[in-house]
Each structure stands twice: as C-alpha cells, then as structure tokens.
Design an enzyme around this catalytic site. Structure first.
Site, PDB file in Angstrom:
ATOM      1  N   GLY A  80     -13.303  -4.214   0.259  1.00 39.60           N
ATOM      2  CA  GLY A  80     -14.973  -3.362   0.763  1.00 39.60           C
ATOM      3  C   GLY A  80     -15.081  -2.181  -0.450  1.00 39.60           C
ATOM      4  N   GLY A  95      -9.862  -8.368   0.160  1.00 38.27           N
ATOM      5  CA  GLY A  95      -7.739  -8.942   0.216  1.00 38.27           C
ATOM      6  C   GLY A  95      -7.033 -10.144   0.486  1.00 38.27           C
ATOM      7  N   LYS A 107     -18.713 -15.785   3.315  1.00 39.74           N
ATOM      8  CA  LYS A 107     -19.506 -15.020   3.720  1.00 39.74           C
ATOM      9  C   LYS A 107     -20.686 -14.848   2.390  1.00 39.74           C
ATOM     10  CE  LYS A 107     -21.146 -12.790   7.064  1.00 39.74           C
ATOM     11  NZ  LYS A 107     -21.390 -12.070   8.432  1.00 39.74           N
ATOM     12  N   ARG A 136       0.766  -1.018  -0.449  1.00 43.91           N
ATOM     13  CA  ARG A 136      -0.200   0.232  -0.160  1.00 43.91           C
ATOM     14  C   ARG A 136       0.988   1.308  -0.076  1.00 43.91           C
ATOM     15  NH1 ARG A 136      -5.217  -2.291   4.053  1.00 43.91           N
ATOM     16  NH2 ARG A 136      -6.536  -2.806   2.066  1.00 43.91           N
TER      17      ARG A 136
HETATM   18  P1  ADP Z   1     -12.055 -11.578   0.411  1.00 42.53           P
HETATM   19  O1  ADP Z   1     -11.128 -11.130   1.739  1.00 42.53           O
HETATM   20  O2  ADP Z   1     -11.366 -11.564  -1.256  1.00 42.53           O
HETATM   21  O3  ADP Z   1     -13.147 -10.777  -0.494  1.00 42.53           O
HETATM   22  P2  ADP Z   1     -13.263 -13.623   2.008  1.00 42.53           P
HETATM   23  O4  ADP Z   1     -12.701 -12.557   2.969  1.00 42.53           O
HETATM   24  O5  ADP Z   1     -14.535 -13.282   1.402  1.00 42.53           O
HETATM   25  O6  ADP Z   1     -12.544 -12.550   0.536  1.00 42.53           O
HETATM   26  O7  ADP Z   1     -13.281 -15.190   1.464  1.00 42.53           O
HETATM   27  C1  ADP Z   1     -11.988 -15.839   1.775  1.00 42.53           C
HETATM   28  C2  ADP Z   1     -12.121 -16.510   2.938  1.00 42.53           C
HETATM   29  O8  ADP Z   1     -12.640 -17.485   2.480  1.00 42.53           O
HETATM   30  C3  ADP Z   1     -10.697 -17.068   3.137  1.00 42.53           C
HETATM   31  O9  ADP Z   1      -9.857 -17.423   4.879  1.00 42.53           O
HETATM   32  C4  ADP Z   1     -11.380 -18.659   2.810  1.00 42.53           C
HETATM   33  O10 ADP Z   1      -9.873 -20.044   3.380  1.00 42.53           O
HETATM   34  C5  ADP Z   1     -12.686 -18.742   2.784  1.00 42.53           C
HETATM   35  N1  ADP Z   1     -12.644 -19.881   2.026  1.00 42.53           N
HETATM   36  C6  ADP Z   1     -13.070 -19.892   1.436  1.00 42.53           C
HETATM   37  N2  ADP Z   1     -13.834 -21.720   0.775  1.00 42.53           N
HETATM   38  C7  ADP Z   1     -14.232 -21.657   2.023  1.00 42.53           C
HETATM   39  C8  ADP Z   1     -14.986 -23.230   2.201  1.00 42.53           C
HETATM   40  N3  ADP Z   1     -15.467 -24.172   1.438  1.00 42.53           N
HETATM   41  N4  ADP Z   1     -14.951 -23.174   3.440  1.00 42.53           N
HETATM   42  C9  ADP Z   1     -14.828 -22.406   4.367  1.00 42.53           C
HETATM   43  N5  ADP Z   1     -14.104 -21.310   4.253  1.00 42.53           N
HETATM   44  C10 ADP Z   1     -13.653 -20.776   2.676  1.00 42.53           C
HETATM   45 MG    MG Z   2     -11.178 -11.713   3.162  1.00 43.09          MG
END
Ligand code: ADP
Ligand code: MG
Length: 396
Positions: free
Chosen positions: A376, A353, A199, A37
């Site tokens: 976000g 992230g 989520k 960053r």
């Molecule tokens: P980003 O930060 O890119 O927006 P998220 O925070 O929504 O992504 O999701 C990332 C998390 O989702 C990771 O920590 C990963 O381990 C978890 N994850 C991905 N697939 C699964 C799964 N099938 N079951 C449980 N956790 C998962």
């Molecule tokens: Mg995340």
C-alpha cells in the site's frame, strides 16, 4: 524534500529506536513461513552495530487491535533475527512500561533489544502522543526502516519523531525512497506501467496519476474486465465493479488525449470456476466471454503484445498479477510477464504483496531492479501522496 540517512549521522554510543517492518507471515504453529522482511532489515542492523550503537527495535505484527495477543508476539521474530545476525537479541515482552524501561537502561553499545508488538497498545494506531513519548524515552536517534508502514501516521512512525532529536531513514527505507522517487519524479521516456490484480476501485486513483507520467499502460488481471465491460465487450461472469464503469471510460479517454498507449487484454483464458484441473477455454481476439465463464488470465496474443511493450521500455513499474496466478491453469500470463520484465534491460520496480509472490513464483526476483516491501505504501507514493512516515523524518 531530501531526508537524513542513517549512514550520514553519528551513531557511536547512541541509543537508537529502530522501527522495522517485521509483519511476517506465520503458520498455525506460530512459525515464520517467510523471513524476507527480516533479512531485508539486516543492513541497517549491521551498520548500527558496527558503529557502536545500542539498538532498541520493534514492529507491528498482524492485527491485534490494541490488545496483547499471544500468537502475535514478536518473540519468534527476535529469535530469527538473532540467528540471522549471529548475535543474541534480547526480547522484552513489554513495549512500554517499567520492564521495557529497565531493559532499555541496561542495554550497551553493540547490543540489540526487541520490544513487543507495537499494536498490542491502542496508542500505536491512534498516534497517541503519550504512547509516542514512552517509546521515545531515553532515545537519542530514531531510525525508520519500515517502509510498509510509512503511509500510516502511527505513533512509532509519526508521533515518536516529535520526541527525539533526530529522525532518519535506514538503508531499506532509503532504497525504497530512491527507486520510487525515480519513478514518481523523474521517469525517463518509455516509462511503462503494468497494472493488474483484483480490485479496480483500489487502483484507479493511482492509475489516474500514472496517466500523466507513463508512455504506455498495460492492464491485466480482474481489473481489465471492468475496463472491457465499459467498452461494451461481453465479459460473461468475470469479476466487474459496475460502479467504476464511467470512471474507466473517462480514464481511457484521458489516455487517448495524452497519447498514452493503453492496452487491454485482447484474448483470455476463461473457465466457469477457479479450480486446479478445470478445462479452460481460450477466448480469441474479437470474441466475447461466454455467459457462464470468467476471464481468469490473459491469452497468448495479449502476452505477445505486452511483451513487445516490455521490450521497448526503459522504466517499468508493475503492480498486480495478470490472472489468478495462485492456480496453475491461470498462472501463465503472470509468469510470462514476470519473465519478460526480468529479461528486459529496463529498470524494473515491482510493488504489491501478491505481485511479489508472483515474482518469487516465477523465480526471477533477483533480476528485478527493485522489489518494494511496502504494498500500500508504494502505491500511495506513486500516486503522488506524501507519506506521513517520510514527511516526519529530519530534513537533510
Ligand atoms: P497486489 O497484492 O500485488 O497489489 P492484488 O491484491 O491487487 O495484487 O491482486 C491479486 C489478486 O488478484 C490475486 O489473488 C489474483 O488471484 C487476483 N486476480 C488476478 N486476476 C484475476 C481475475 N481475472 N479474476 C479474479 N481474480 C484475479
Ligand atoms: Mg494483494
């Protein structure tokens, strides 16, 4: 709704307030573990310094909740910025107040002053007009380069712009706006959206909006299991959000009505626990996930189908890993999808992230067209929500 850009305004001799996103990860010894960053902010610093501005910069760091927290001081960030700029960065341990004002008054063109963590003051997140006016005191030009904070109407993002004559986007913010606008407003045909991560409830509003724009949507990660359960599949102990089942069915229907190709995983890598050396089970197409197991990555057939979609896309937006990529046994799907996006000729945008970490882990970051620095904020932008930080800038 075009906004003024720092390269299009006079900066010579101006006192600039530069709002950065220096919310960097720190280890227990208080050392910066990833300076991406800070590096990403350098073009705006260089432009301003080369053109005779005096820079007063600051950022939020962590969640100090309106009080001074020693471990969340920006002092290490000031040092690192100085090393990268090869120039002294003067650090003031106040954000507003007598000492900050004195340091601001002494600053000369070509110099950089960093003020302490904005969130040491409750006025920052409260968008307090008095705090905003203090930040703006003596400032001729406001430059926003903190895309990751633009979805928050905070004092250094929103309020401050009402106390300065001109508020413009820095180089980093401008790049974010350009790429995300391409996806949000003028997506070409063959626009592919890949969503995964943890989520589903967080991402359904975004998905609902993207359904009106995308030609194809691929769903992986934990998110997929709520959709699969909604379709009647046995998902075992996979992570599911039961309160979203109806909405998932509804979105699926909307995709069909609009002729959007909507692909869920067909096979899975499953295991009873998330552990590095646990034996994994491949759940084949048409099979359910055994009761005690969780789906933790997409399987080989799914990777093949997703690759084919990636190969025909002209624009790709990816958010959310395809599995628990932090653990080797469940990282294959995410690494393969990252590699396929990097190899494609499509314009590619990655946000989030964990998605960013996945792209780095796959070693393909330099082959992605745009990696958004704002998790976000990028998702809200693409969901069609106006971001307060961008709305507050001066019209071009
Ligand atoms: P980003 O930060 O890119 O927006 P998220 O925070 O929504 O992504 O999701 C990332 C998390 O989702 C990771 O920590 C990963 O381990 C978890 N994850 C991905 N697939 C699964 C799964 N099938 N079951 C449980 N956790 C998962
Ligand atoms: Mg995340």
């Amino acid at each position: 709704m075009a906004k003024k850009f720092v390269a299009d305004v006079a900066v010579d001799g101006r006192r600039v307030f530069l709002r950065n996103d220096f919310n960097v990860p720190l280890n227990s010894a208080g050392e910066i573990t990833d300076d991406t960053r800070i590096r990403a902010a350098l073009p705006t610093f260089r432009h301003l310094l080369d053109n005779g501005a005096a820079i007063i910069c600051s950022s939020h760091l962590g969640r100090p909740k309106g009080k001074a927290v020693g471990e969340l001081s920006l002092a290490p960030v000031a040092r690192r910025l100085g090393e990268l700029l090869k120039k002294k960065v003067i650090f003031c341990s106040e954000t507003i107040g007598a000492r900050a004002e004195k340091a601001k008054a002494k600053l000369r063109p070509g110099q950089v002053l960093m003020l302490e963590n904005l969130r040491f003051h409750p006025g920052e997140t409260a968008n307090d007009p008095v705090f905003a006016a203090e930040l703006a005191r003596g400032i001729d030009l406001y430059v926003d380069d903190a895309f990751g904070a633009c979805h928050r109407a905070h004092a250094s993002i929103d309020g401050i712009t009402r106390h300065v004559p001109l508020a413009v986007a820095g180089f980093l913010l401008r790049k974010e706006i350009d790429f995300l606008t391409l996806a949000a407003e003028n997506p070409p045909d063959d626009y592919l959206v890949i969503l995964g991560g943890a989520k589903v409830s967080d991402k359904l509003p975004l998905l609902k909006h993207l359904l009106t724009q995308a030609d194809a949507i691929l769903i992986g990660g934990a998110m997929a299991y709520t959709f699969l359960k909604a379709e009647g599949m046995d998902v075992g102990a996979s992570r599911v959000e039961n309160e979203c089942l109806e909405l998932c069915r509804d979105l699926r229907r909307q995709a069909d009505e609009r002729g959007v190709r909507f692909l869920l995983p067909r096979d899975h890598i499953a295991a009873p626990r998330i552990e590095p050396n646990i034996p994994v089970h491949i759940v084949k197409p048409g099979e359910g996930i055994p009761g005690e197991m969780m789906g933790l990555d997409i399987g080989p057939e799914t990777i093949k189908a997703f690759r084919a979609e990636i190969g025909r896309a002209r624009l790709i937006f990816w958010n959310g890993p395809m599995g628990v990529f932090e653990v080797d046994a469940f990282s294959g799907g995410t690494m393969e999808i990252a590699a396929a996006i990097a190899a494609s000729t499509a314009t590619s945008i990655v946000g989030g992230g964990d998605s960013l970490a996945a792209v780095n882990q796959a070693g393909v970051a330099d082959r992605i067209s745009h990696i958004s620095t704002g998790g976000g904020a990028a998702l809200e932008f693409l969901a069609g929500d106006p971001l307060p930080g961008i709305a507050a800038l001066t019209e071009a």
